[in-house]
Design an enzyme around this catalytic site. Sequence first.
Site, PDB file in Angstrom:
ATOM      1  N   ASP A 169      -3.743  -7.203   4.730  1.00 12.60           N
ATOM      2  CA  ASP A 169      -3.246  -6.405   3.617  1.00 12.60           C
ATOM      3  C   ASP A 169      -1.952  -5.710   4.012  1.00 12.60           C
ATOM      4  OD1 ASP A 169      -4.147  -4.803   0.924  1.00 12.60           O
ATOM      5  OD2 ASP A 169      -3.136  -3.462   2.342  1.00 12.60           O
TER       6      ASP A 169
ATOM      7  N   TYR B  45       5.625  -0.954   3.242  1.00  7.42           N
ATOM      8  CA  TYR B  45       5.278  -0.840   4.664  1.00  7.42           C
ATOM      9  C   TYR B  45       6.398  -1.398   5.551  1.00  7.42           C
ATOM     10  CZ  TYR B  45       0.455  -0.390   2.834  1.00  7.42           C
ATOM     11  OH  TYR B  45      -0.674  -0.027   2.152  1.00  7.42           O
TER      12      TYR B  45
ATOM     13  N   LYS C 264       1.844  -5.802  -2.092  1.00  4.72           N
ATOM     14  CA  LYS C 264       1.864  -4.864  -3.216  1.00  4.72           C
ATOM     15  C   LYS C 264       3.291  -4.599  -3.690  1.00  4.72           C
ATOM     16  CE  LYS C 264      -1.886  -2.460  -0.832  1.00  4.72           C
ATOM     17  NZ  LYS C 264      -1.467  -2.773   0.548  1.00  4.72           N
TER      18      LYS C 264
ATOM     19  N   HIS D 235       1.054  -1.070  -6.671  1.00  4.62           N
ATOM     20  CA  HIS D 235       0.682  -0.150  -5.592  1.00  4.62           C
ATOM     21  C   HIS D 235       0.170   1.192  -6.128  1.00  4.62           C
ATOM     22  CE1 HIS D 235       1.675   0.533  -1.077  1.00  4.62           C
ATOM     23  NE2 HIS D 235       0.575   1.163  -1.421  1.00  4.62           N
TER      24      HIS D 235
ATOM     25  N   SER E  82      -5.964  -0.628  12.885  1.00  3.98           N
ATOM     26  CA  SER E  82      -5.811  -0.148  14.250  1.00  3.98           C
ATOM     27  C   SER E  82      -4.852  -1.098  14.950  1.00  3.98           C
ATOM     28  CB  SER E  82      -7.155  -0.132  14.985  1.00  3.98           C
ATOM     29  OG  SER E  82      -6.970   0.260  16.343  1.00  3.98           O
TER      30      SER E  82
END
Length: 272
Positions: free
Chosen positions: A46, A51, A76, A109, A231
């Site tokens: 994702d 980002y 998104k 988004h 992570s």
Amino acid sequence: MVHVPTISLNQGNAIPQLGYGVFKVDPKEAERAVGMAFEAGYRSIDTAMIYRNEEGVGAAIKASGIERDELFITTKLWNDDQGYDSTLTAFDASLKRLGLEYVDLYLIHWPKPSLDKYLDTWRAFEKLKQDGRVRAIGVSNFKIPHLERLLDATAIVPAVNQIELHPSLPQNELHDFHETHGIVTEAWSPLAQGELDAPVIVALAEKHGRTPAQVVLRWHMQRGIVAIPKSITPSRIAENIDLFDFALDDDDMQQMRELDTGRRIGPDPDNF
């Protein structure tokens, strides 16, 4: 290889119930991080335009050697690109950065109600779906009034609504609304950004011989929710997918329900 169950979407494809999120993963780290996720068994990734790491995700996909039909890739549309024509242009740019011919899921988004453009944006999403460039279309951070307006005005029901969801904010009413309308609930920040020290969660981890993160992610799985933990630590990437050989019992699930405080760690979609 860990077998991750899938959930069928209302638009014909299926999404792995556990994916790997790359929110706040540095663009220079994204290729390495996604590569580690692939090695651990994740097949759902994702990302999002905002980002700034779609290119790294695309590089990891290319380097992995994994067949495209084994992967589920989500990206998104950012708020600034809402609107019919600008959505189509922004999608082209995301697809180019990813180096793909299609994405499996494309999300609005945020509803950004002050813009009042998400209906026109959704019509562009419907075109992308009809043209076969997106396998499924959905939304993110939509509340019930936003969804009701969308359902009343457009033809395709969103496949997914990706929302902030964790034990402090279980989103029960919105989850029920989704189930009534055949929309899959997907949780961002499923671990509440690592806030795992609640006594109930610690006790359940000890009871099952698991980590607090595994207990919380297992709670998501048993609610039928898709989760996308993030992570960049190899051990935690592996730990977060190691969920499918234990289960929480009814009493455990009831204890988890009692953690609901309604507390958000992210912004309220009505105002963001």
